[in-house]
Design an enzyme around this catalytic site. Structure first.
Site, PDB file in Angstrom:
ATOM      1  N   ASP A   1     -22.848 -22.929  -9.846  1.00 35.36           N
ATOM      2  CA  ASP A   1     -24.255 -22.668  -9.549  1.00 35.36           C
ATOM      3  C   ASP A   1     -25.048 -22.627 -10.844  1.00 35.36           C
ATOM      4  O   ASP A   1     -24.563 -22.107 -11.849  1.00 35.36           O
ATOM      5  CB  ASP A   1     -24.406 -21.304  -8.849  1.00 35.36           C
ATOM      6  CG  ASP A   1     -24.112 -21.394  -7.359  1.00 35.36           C
ATOM      7  OD1 ASP A   1     -24.339 -22.465  -6.790  1.00 35.36           O
ATOM      8  OD2 ASP A   1     -23.662 -20.397  -6.788  1.00 35.36           O
TER       9      ASP A   1
ATOM     10  N   ASP B   1     -22.370 -17.381  -4.063  1.00 35.47           N
ATOM     11  CA  ASP B   1     -22.749 -15.968  -3.945  1.00 35.47           C
ATOM     12  C   ASP B   1     -23.208 -15.570  -2.553  1.00 35.47           C
ATOM     13  O   ASP B   1     -23.334 -14.390  -2.268  1.00 35.47           O
ATOM     14  CB  ASP B   1     -23.847 -15.625  -4.961  1.00 35.47           C
ATOM     15  CG  ASP B   1     -25.117 -16.442  -4.748  1.00 35.47           C
ATOM     16  OD1 ASP B   1     -25.119 -17.303  -3.843  1.00 35.47           O
ATOM     17  OD2 ASP B   1     -26.099 -16.219  -5.480  1.00 35.47           O
TER      18      ASP B   1
ATOM     19  N   ASP C   1     -22.514 -20.115   1.277  1.00 36.98           N
ATOM     20  CA  ASP C   1     -21.544 -20.739   0.365  1.00 36.98           C
ATOM     21  C   ASP C   1     -20.108 -20.583   0.858  1.00 36.98           C
ATOM     22  O   ASP C   1     -19.195 -21.214   0.319  1.00 36.98           O
ATOM     23  CB  ASP C   1     -21.635 -20.109  -1.038  1.00 36.98           C
ATOM     24  CG  ASP C   1     -22.955 -20.409  -1.714  1.00 36.98           C
ATOM     25  OD1 ASP C   1     -23.543 -21.462  -1.407  1.00 36.98           O
ATOM     26  OD2 ASP C   1     -23.397 -19.595  -2.545  1.00 36.98           O
TER      27      ASP C   1
END
Length: 956
Positions: free
Chosen positions: A333, A592, A596
């Site tokens: 990310d 997170d 996801d």
């Protein structure tokens, strides 16, 4: 008063829609009030609704312990134990209880050590996870208390304020509206406004405001919990288990072949007695099975898990350590992992439109148009630019503050200065601020040009305007608005991200940026981090309509060679991982949020970042307790060291299987030598005890992704094991058939006699096999000469203690039940010398095996130019070319072709060389940003200034 379960039955079965019915009916259905629940009522509801967390399947400790004794390797040993006592000895002799007890003891010791270590590692991880448990402010017994979010129940009244993670699904009560970030649940990038009566979801974050709420759902009944429940907790067999099975099968097959050959030769050809033949088979079974392998590998991973936890990476699945060692792609990310997730203003790029105003004044004006408390991200960024946040209100008196709203898209502050004059400043979306300006037509083109330049660099624009209010009333429209400046906003990289990515590349791990932001922002972050700008919008690759410019190339290949992906949705993450895995990459994925979870579950190594939701943590293999990418790279290095220890041991284990099976089979078939099964047990116990210390051995982590190469393990094992077996055969021949040792060293003879019972010879063979077998670990753990690589102190000490015990047994033991007799110190010295002399060629054999297995690997390495190159100095040549190109461009020695920077490249005509040139030119801009002169030139180019004129007046 106690609650009856049937009263809350409708809530438990979710037959009532608490999210949409009027708030009064919510209280009625939940049997609660705005004063909250009592502690007693909350406890009773806890027994009805369960804890406010995701359910985890737990295995009983007893069944886990039995699991260590229930695997193919243990089955073979258990079969050997049964053979030892069930098959008749003949001649009225009792069963071989000593062999049976020894085998069972060995099994129990190995299982106990495995269980204790893995249990300790699991408890440590659980304790660390417990420390990460979120808290909630709840009204109980009329008092506000801070409790673990896990004990919340429907009907609780909770307080939500700025920065809080919503602990359960709830309905908001009276108060100011909240700004809620639901990106972890829905993927929405912008915060949404929630007012009284609205529902908020567990796992979302409060970005602005403070309010009370009533809990309507907890645990698996929340939106969060239902989404997480959809992610199957599949117990897929990992790489580690497959490898363990393959190695175990190889050892079992080797033993089976040896036993079949022995049976065929001993009984039909040699006409051996029944029981001695069985004992010979037991020797192969007991000595050949690497019974300690699951234990050694479990202990190694458990100790490694402790080490990783100390570094800030909690290992939920032990075998993820082995997979992380082989990880060659990390999808990371951008926000919060590569960057700070904190907007900042680049003061040196501020574009001023008003005369007599400098950048510091612009920042001060923008800060005045910002909240000083309860700030959003932009307010915090602006006020954070001041030396002291109090400067934002210093020397003025605030009259009225206009907060941001979706219609106006700006904030404004009306204030009085020290002389009592009224002024107004505003900041917000450039279009809205430009619309206010009195000279809009004069500056509109320039404003849009600057916005476009900022956008090319991935910078967001924020405009500032100012007006005087001569009427002195806050309701007054005021004088003409003056457009003051445009400020560039950017989420800056973490201070260690660029260096960490460089380390990752050197370690052979290709970091791919995953961001929901637009492509320009992703590319600018990539430039600043030095990770390349070969990025694509994920919708162009994975959406329904593919970009025409890249339609000719396979999507899998584009994904493999991309440096990152922009505009990524949760389903794209899953697809990216799936396609990388299809191209045989071991893929790590950070995440997170609930959205996801499928990608984290699909990835070989799912990594839940710091502050991840429970759903992400549940789906992941590793949970980070510290922010940033550096902890992941540290974990990679630690994992490779752990993997190196495991790989060293497996080569050792296979070698020992071959040496025992081949060596004792040849002795039994050529000279009809019956080695006592009990002494093989002693060798196994001493060796296993010593080899446990390999879990703390000193090793060098592999500079490249490491994986199980079964061909290398089996080939090395067969060659080294075969060599050791021949050493034993030659020693036996020299001691039994010649007088070489008595003649040269003056020791007593062990030659064949008419009344030969092999007792002393058995002791000699025991010591020779024990010492050289255990010394083999020093060869398998080394990449160069074994005596040049210093092992761990614990391993050395354990080796010498075990071999001292083995030597004392061989010298002094007169055990009739084991059929051995002491051989004295003379023979012990001869055997040690023999083993030392024949130890040296082991290193040479290891070198030859590596060379033979390498083929033309070095030629391939030199020619390979893709991102996943196996070169030790990954990208060194490219970085040098980038630097040279940057310097030439910087000093005007070469004008770069503008086509290099074209975003609309025809990929049909693009060859590899051109693609590399494009990347070099793009990344060169990073070098400009990291030097003072380069930074000045960057600003000059962006603003279109005349550098020659500036250089005449100033020394740069």
């Amino acid at each position: 008063m106690g609650e009856k379960p049937e009263v809350l039955d409708a809530v438990l079965k979710e037959t009532v829609d608490l999210e949409n019915i009027p708030i009064e009916e919510v209280f009625e259905n939940l049997r609660c009030t705005k004063e909250g629940l009592t502690a007693t009522a909350a406890q009773e509801r806890l027994s009805i609704f369960g804890y406010n967390k995701l359910e985890e399947k737990k295995e009983s400790k007893f069944s886990k312990f039995l699991g260590f004794m229930w695997n193919p390797l243990s089955w073979v040993m258990e079969a050997a134990a049964i053979m030892a006592i069930a098959l008749a000895n003949g001649g009225g002799k009792p069963p071989d209880w000593q062999d049976f007890v020894g085998i069972i003891t060995l099994l129990i010791i190995n299982s106990t050590i495995s269980f204790i270590e893995e249990n300790n590692a699991g408890n440590a991880a659980a304790a660390l996870m417990a420390r990460l448990a979120p808290k909630a402010k709840v009204l109980r017994d009329g008092k506000w208390k801070e409790e673990d979010a896990a004990v919340l129940v429907p009907g609780d009244i909770i307080s939500i304020k700025l920065g809080d993670i919503i602990p359960a699904d709830a309905r908001l009560l009276e108060g100011d509206p909240l700004k809620i970030d639901q990106s972890a649940l829905t993927g929405e990038s912008l915060p949404v406004t929630k007012g009284p009566g609205d529902g908020v979801y567990s796992g979302s974050t409060c970005k602005q405001g403070e309010i009370e709420a009533v809990v309507i759902a907890t645990g698996v009944h929340t939106f969060f919990g239902k989404a997480a429940h959809l992610v199957d907790s599949t117990n897929q067999v990992g790489h580690f288990q497959k490898v363990l099975t393959a190695i175990g099968n190889f050892c079992i097959c080797s033993i089976a072949v040896g036993m079949i050959i022995e049976i065929i030769v001993m009984y039909p050809i040699q006409h051996r007695k029944y029981r001695p033949g069985i004992d010979n088979l037991l020797v192969l079974l007991i000595g050949g099975i690497p019974i300690a392998m699951p234990t050694v590998l479990s202990v190694t991973m458990a100790i490694g898990s402790h080490r990783l936890a100390q570094q800030g990476a909690i290992t939920k699945r032990m075998t993820a350590i082995e997979e992380m060692a082989g990880m060659d792609v990390l999808c990371s990310d951008k926000t919060g992992t590569l960057t700070l997730n904190k907007l900042t203003v680049d003061k040196y790029l501020i574009e001023v439109f008003a005369r007599g105003v400098d950048a510091d004044t612009v920042v001060l004006m923008a800060a005045r148009a910002s909240r000083t408390e309860n700030q959003d991200a932009i307010d915090a960024a602006i006020v954070g630019m001041l030396a002291d946040p109090k400067e934002a209100r210093a020397g003025i008196r605030e009259i009225h503050f206009l907060p941001f709203n979706p219609t106006d898209k700006r904030t404004a502050l009306t204030y009085l200065d020290g002389e009592g004059k009224m002024h107004r400043v505003s900041k917000g979306a450039p279009e809205q601020i430009l619309h206010l300006a009195h000279n809009k037509s004069d500056i509109e083109r320039r404003v849009h040009a600057v916005i476009d330049k900022f956008a090319e660099r991935g910078l967001r624009s924020l405009a500032v305007a100012y007006q005087e209010v001569p009427e002195g009333r806050k309701e007054s429209a005021g004088g003409p608005w003056q457009f003051i400046a445009l400020l560039p906003l950017f989420d800056p990289p973490r201070h260690d991200s660029a260096e960490t990515i460089r380390r990752a590349l050197n370690l052979g791990v290709n970091v791919k940026m995953i961001t929901g932001d637009q492509l320009a922002i992703g590319k600018e972050t990539g430039r600043r981090l030095g990770m390349g700008t070969n990025m694509y919008p994920s919708s162009a690759l994975l959406g329904q309509t593919k970009d025409e410019s890249i339609s000719a190339l396979p999507v899998d290949e584009l994904i493999e060679k991309a440096d990152g992906f922009a505009g990524v949705f949760p389903e794209h993450k899953y697809e990216i991982v799936k396609r990388l895995q299809a191209r045989k990459h071991i893929c790590g994925m950070t995440g997170d949020g609930v959205n996801d979870a499928p990608a984290l579950k699909k990835a070989d190594i799912g990594i839940a970042v710091d502050d991840a939701t429970d759903a992400a943590r549940s789906a992941s293999d590793i949970v980070l307790t510290e922010p940033g990418l550096s902890v992941i790279i540290s974990a990679v290095l630690t994992s490779r060291a752990i993997f190196q220890r495991m790989k060293n041991y497996t080569i050792y284990a296979v070698s020992i299987t071959i040496r025992i099976v081949l060596g004792f089979m040849l002795l039994a078939l050529i000279w009809q030598f019956d080695f006592p099964p009990f002494m093989v047990l002693i060798i196994a116990i001493l060796n296993d005890g010593t080899i446990m210390t390999i879990s703390k051995d000193r090793v060098k982590p592999s500079p490249l992704p490491d994986s199980w190469k079964l061909a290398e393990i089996f080939t090395t094992g067969v060659v080294l094991g075969g060599y050791l077996a021949m050493m034993t055969v030659i020693f036996f021949w020299a001691a039994y058939k010649t007088n070489f040792f008595p003649r040269v060293f003056g020791v007593s003879t062990l030659e064949k006699t008419a009344t030969d019972d092999f007792r002393k010879l058995a002791s000699a063979i025991y010591l020779q096999v024990s010492t050289i077998s255990q010394a083999l670990i020093f060869v398998t753990r080394s990449r160069s000469w074994s005596f040049m690589e210093r092992p761990g102190l614990l391993l050395v000490v354990a080796f010498f203690i075990a071999q001292l015990v083995a030597t004392l047994i061989a010298v002094y033991a007169n055990w009739s039940f084991a059929a051995i007799e002491g051989i004295g110190w003379g023979w012990a010295g001869v055997i040690w010398l023999y083993n030392i002399v024949f130890y040296i060629p082991l290193d040479l054999x290891x070198f030859l095996i590596r060379y033979a297995l390498s083929g033309k690997a070095w030629d391939l390495v030199i020619e390979q130019r893709i991102a996943f190159t196996r070169k030790k100095d990954f990208g060194k040549e490219q970085r040098e070319l980038q630097w040279a190109h940057a310097q030439r461009t910087l000093h005007g020695l070469q004008v770069p072709d503008p086509k290099i920077f074209s975003e609309t490249t025809n990929f049909n005509e693009l060859n590899q060389l051109a693609e590399e040139a494009k990347r070099r030119a793009e990344i060169a801009r990073l070098r400009e940003l990291h030097t003072l002169k380069g930074h000045v030139e960057s600003v000059v180019k962006l603003k279109g200034l005349d550098i020659e004129t500036i250089q005449q007046a100033y020394t740069v």
